[in-house]
Design a protein around this motif. Structure first.
Motif, PDB file in Angstrom:
ATOM      1  N   VAL A 166       0.867  -1.166   0.000  1.00  0.00           N
ATOM      2  CA  VAL A 166       0.000   0.000   0.000  1.00  0.00           C
ATOM      3  C   VAL A 166       0.909   1.222   0.000  1.00  0.00           C
ATOM      4  N   HIS A 220       0.220   5.437   0.383  1.00  0.00           N
ATOM      5  CA  HIS A 220      -0.767   6.499   0.512  1.00  0.00           C
ATOM      6  C   HIS A 220      -0.404   7.724  -0.310  1.00  0.00           C
ATOM      7  N   PHE A 221       0.672   7.633  -1.077  1.00  0.00           N
ATOM      8  CA  PHE A 221       1.106   8.796  -1.842  1.00  0.00           C
ATOM      9  C   PHE A 221       0.977   8.583  -3.348  1.00  0.00           C
ATOM     10  N   TYR A 253      -1.259   6.308  -5.366  1.00  0.00           N
ATOM     11  CA  TYR A 253      -2.322   5.339  -5.645  1.00  0.00           C
ATOM     12  C   TYR A 253      -3.270   5.934  -6.664  1.00  0.00           C
ATOM     13  N   ASN A 309      -9.595   4.799  -3.997  1.00  0.00           N
ATOM     14  CA  ASN A 309      -9.536   6.033  -3.236  1.00  0.00           C
ATOM     15  C   ASN A 309      -9.487   5.768  -1.736  1.00  0.00           C
ATOM     16  N   GLU A 310     -10.102   4.691  -1.319  1.00  0.00           N
ATOM     17  CA  GLU A 310     -10.150   4.391   0.105  1.00  0.00           C
ATOM     18  C   GLU A 310      -8.998   3.479   0.531  1.00  0.00           C
ATOM     19  N   GLN A 311      -8.762   2.413  -0.254  1.00  0.00           N
ATOM     20  CA  GLN A 311      -7.807   1.391   0.168  1.00  0.00           C
ATOM     21  C   GLN A 311      -6.363   1.665  -0.263  1.00  0.00           C
ATOM     22  N   HIS A 312      -6.167   2.485  -1.263  1.00  0.00           N
ATOM     23  CA  HIS A 312      -4.826   2.875  -1.727  1.00  0.00           C
ATOM     24  C   HIS A 312      -3.978   1.657  -2.139  1.00  0.00           C
ATOM     25  N   ALA A 361       5.984   3.473   0.292  1.00  0.00           N
ATOM     26  CA  ALA A 361       5.156   2.270   0.291  1.00  0.00           C
ATOM     27  C   ALA A 361       5.533   1.357   1.454  1.00  0.00           C
ATOM     28  N   TYR A 362       4.613   0.503   1.836  1.00  0.00           N
ATOM     29  CA  TYR A 362       4.927  -0.518   2.824  1.00  0.00           C
ATOM     30  C   TYR A 362       3.995  -1.698   2.640  1.00  0.00           C
ATOM     31  N   TYR A 418       1.433  -4.502   4.260  1.00  0.00           N
ATOM     32  CA  TYR A 418       0.611  -4.772   5.441  1.00  0.00           C
ATOM     33  C   TYR A 418      -0.381  -5.870   5.109  1.00  0.00           C
ATOM     34  N   GLU A 478      -5.419  -7.167   9.203  1.00  0.00           N
ATOM     35  CA  GLU A 478      -5.055  -6.469  10.441  1.00  0.00           C
ATOM     36  C   GLU A 478      -5.072  -4.968  10.239  1.00  0.00           C
ATOM     37  N   GLU A 479      -5.949  -4.544   9.348  1.00  0.00           N
ATOM     38  CA  GLU A 479      -5.947  -3.141   8.950  1.00  0.00           C
ATOM     39  C   GLU A 479      -6.145  -2.199  10.124  1.00  0.00           C
ATOM     40  N   PHE A 480      -7.008  -2.584  11.057  1.00  0.00           N
ATOM     41  CA  PHE A 480      -7.373  -1.654  12.116  1.00  0.00           C
ATOM     42  C   PHE A 480      -6.503  -1.805  13.349  1.00  0.00           C
TER      43      PHE A 480
END
Lengths: 287, 475
Positions: free
Chosen positions: B139, B141-142, B144, B150-153, B205-206, B208, B212-214
């Protein structure tokens, strides 16, 4: 409409006011503390989201770097999925990220010691660039800004072990063969002086023989007694030298050997006659 | 050697042949026949390029990588499966054997289907590590796609891949952004020179695990550009193995999809996935970066043969590729190199900063020289070097070993004897000034000997001796 809002966000990213849909942090402090130093011994500085620290921080070998912050989305503290302290080594371009452990309310901390760093960071001559990355899912603008510079002070006694570089397929440095030096002659003047000295030995020898009474007076007598034997014998002596000269200049060994043999036989046969004549002269008391 | 034979076969087959320098038989392993239609543009592109594509399910009992002990296909494309493994016909062992036999593999992964442990262990054999959580994805967040994720990137948009090193050719550059949806990240081992990154993740990027998103992200498997999205392995036998982290990048949906990066002022644009898929499959299936050695020649570059550039013009007079040289001889070496480019052999040029090198070696190299391009033909370039043989006699090799990432390896070894000076090749003593006293000594001896013989034979006794004899008579 949405894009307008995003435009505004981009413009306001550097402002102190954090807007609703943008990730940032607050209450951030950074400290470098050693085990030896007490609670008050740590150096502590405030971090602001908009301007990096001006002077680089130093991280000695035994100390640990600690960053505490509260991640915020807009103005409220909230946990961001990605909260990283990213160290960047400018010469190699190597990057390493250390995730903050963040609580539900956004309070997070990260601790870095030299043990956590790869050797490229420890041997770097330039200070590392540290930046904070705060981002999460959704449409909020993520935060990624240079926060401070970190210079690593390694312990001179315990220098980091640098592994030998891994094998990579690449062109290798050129090798130019070093030739051995050519054989050299001594200066020509010296050779010439000694050559003259050696050549001077011949007149000296001949002079000495003359002083001792050497002469060729019996040459007529000898040739009258046995002209063929003497002619052939003395000729064969000179011819043998001629064969050697040809061997030195043009002939090879297999050309020279038959010639030596032929001259040798002539010399042997004629020599025995010639020396008989010489013996006769000796017995006659003429030698 | 194998490639050269294949190249010859290719020339014989002419128009019928595939555009790959190796072979045209391609096996596609996919679980579901229905999935096939998702990649129709990709299949069409492969078939247009002359590949004979066979589609098989991993469960198919007739699936076998080998026929009569030889590889049944030149190339293999493995799509991700829902099953836990690839089945008994595609065990890691068989796949490694397939690589060892010289065949090429393109392995596509997807984070939407958990990665089978058989695939993980196969990749571990090649020193490629996958995240321990089977469902982990990359993922960022920069970078995508705001239109689809838009939500999950989790749809990464990356610019054209850059060469990982300056001295390596870039076979994968495309115009525009490439979309990688639901990507499985790979981490490459540092020790092997056979591995090379093709597409690296951006620095923000990383990896995950979406399950275990939350939860708080405290232990990341890998971050930033240490994650590879596409990585390439080229074995010692030049067999190629490419890992594509995102199989969806090959889908019709993402060929020419319109995507948009986040941030103000970013416009919607078309993806370059089609071009990238074409280049990636072309490289993997040896349509790109295959090297061929034409003629190799070396000859004495002194005396009448000095400076001869066109060896064919001189003809029989020129002694090409002799088996023996003498130490300190000047020699000329040249090698003809071609590179396969999609459908033809083209002149080969190394990347800027790289050099084709010649070693003259006996155990270790005595010379290592960069070969210079001296001539070019329609489909090859000629590299040459001129140098003086070392002052060491023995059995030497003219050795060109060219191993580079993304290029098939070249090893050309020509063995020659280097002899010492013969006894009649040394300079004569009369040209050495240091030898004059000795030469003088010899002449003095010769002349002295002849005169001594003459005096010994023909000398009249000296006067005092006669007086002594006369005295004797008187007594």
């Amino acid at each position: 409409m949405k894009s307008l809002v995003r435009c505004a966000l981009g413009a306001l990213l550097y402002s102190t006011v954090a807007l609703a849909a943008s990730w940032s942090f607050e209450d951030a402090s950074i400290s470098v503390s050693g085990k030896a130093a007490g609670v008050g011994g740590a150096s502590k500085e405030k971090l602001s989201p908009n301007s990096p620290l001006t002077s680089p921080l130093a991280l000695p070998a035994a100390d640990s770097l600690k960053v505490i912050l509260t991640t915020t989305e807009g103005s409220t503290g909230k946990r961001a999925h990605q909260a990283f302290l990213t160290l960047h080594e400018p010469t190699t371009g190597l990057e390493e990220s250390f995730p903050f452990s963040v609580k539900e309310n956004g309070k997070g901390k990260v601790e870095v010691t030299q043990k956590d760093l790869p050797f490229q960071f420890l041997t770097s001559t330039q200070p590392l660039k540290a930046s904070l990355v705060i981002a999460s899912f959704g449409s909020s603008t993520p935060y990624n800004q240079h926060a401070f510079d970190l210079s690593i002070e390694t312990d001179a006694a315990a220098a980091p072990a640098v592994p030998s570089p891994p094998e990579r397929y690449t062109s290798q440095p050129e090798i130019r063969h070093m030739f051995k030096a050519d054989p050299r002659s001594p200066p020509a003047v010296i050779s010439l002086v000694f050559t003259l000295a050696v050549l001077a030995a011949l007149p000296a020898l001949l002079g000495a023989w003359l002083l001792l009474g050497a002469n060729l007076d019996h040459i007529g007598k000898a040739f009258n007694a046995s002209p063929v034997a003497h002619g052939l014998f003395f000729g064969s002596i000179i011819a043998m030298e001629g064969v050697f000269f040809l061997y030195y200049t043009v002939w090879n060994l297999f050309q020279a050997l038959p010639a030596v043999l032929a001259v040798g036989v002539v010399g042997y046969v004629s020599g025995s006659r010639a020396l008989t004549e010489v013996q006769d002269r000796r017995l006659a008391g003429e030698r | 050697m194998n490639l050269r034979v294949l190249g010859l076969l290719l020339a014989l087959l002419g128009a019928v042949a595939a555009l790959s320098a190796q072979g045209s038989k391609l096996l596609v392993v996919l679980e579901d026949e229905a999935e096939k239609s998702k990649y129709s543009q990709f299949w069409a592109s492969l078939e247009d390029r002359g590949f004979q594509v066979t589609y098989k399910s991993p469960k198919d009992s007739s699936l076998s990588l080998f026929a009569y002990g030889e590889p049944a296909y030149s190339h293999l494309l493995v799509l991700p499966t829902k099953a836990k493994g690839l089945g008994p016909n595609l065990t890691p062992n068989l796949i490694v054997d397939f690589i060892n036999a010289g065949s090429n593999i393109l392995l596509a992964l997807s984070a939407q289907l958990s990665v089978p442990s058989a695939v993980s262990s196969l990749l571990l054999e090649l020193d490629i590590t996958l995240p321990p959580d089977r469902n982990s994805l990359i993922v960022d967040h920069f970078n995508y796609d705001t239109q689809s994720a838009n939500e999950q990137h989790d749809v990464l948009l990356l610019p054209s891949p850059q060469a990982s090193r300056k001295d390596v050719k870039n076979y994968f550059s495309v115009d525009g952004l490439i979309a990688f949806p639901h990507t499985v990240g790979q981490v490459l081992g540092n020790a092997s020179p056979l591995l090379s990154p093709v597409v690296k993740a951006p620095s923000t990027a990383y990896i995950y695990n979406p399950k275990e998103e939350f939860e708080s992200l405290e232990d990341v498997f890998a971050t930033g550009s240490q994650i590879n999205i596409v990585s390439a392995f080229q074995a010692r036998n030049s067999a190629r193995f490419t890992v594509l982290g995102s199989v969806e990048a090959l889908e019709d949906k993402w060929f020419d999809a319109s995507v948009q990066l986040p941030g103000a002022g970013k416009k919607s644009e078309k993806t370059a996935n089609k071009a990238f898929a074409q280049k990636l499959s072309a490289w993997t299936f040896k349509e790109l970066g295959v090297l061929r050695v034409g003629s190799v020649s070396h000859y004495l570059n002194e005396g009448s043969q000095k400076g001869v550039s066109n060896t064919t013009a001189v003809g029989a007079a020129l002694d090409i590729n002799p088996t023996i040289y003498r130490i300190k001889n000047d020699v000329h070496y040249s090698i003809e190199m071609s590179e396969w480019e999609n459908d033809h052999w083209a002149p080969f040029t190394p990347a800027a900063g790289d050099a084709l090198q010649l070693e003259f070696s006996m155990l270790s190299p005595f010379w290592r020289l960069d070969l210079q391009p001296t001539a070019q033909t329609a489909n090859s370039s000629i590299y040459s070097a001129e140098f003086k043989l070392p002052d060491q006699h023995g059995i030497f090799n003219f050795f060109v070993e060219y191993r580079r990432p993304f290029l098939t390896s070249v090893e050309e070894k020509r063995t020659v004897t280097v002899r010492h000076f013969a006894h009649d090749e040394w300079p004569r003593s009369f040209v050495i000034s240091g030898a004059y006293p000795w030469i003088g000594g010899i002449w003095v001896t010769v002349i002295g000997w002849v005169i001594f013989v003459a005096v010994w034979l023909y000398s009249k006794p000296a006067q005092p001796k006669r007086q002594l004899k006369a005295g004797n008579v008187k007594r």
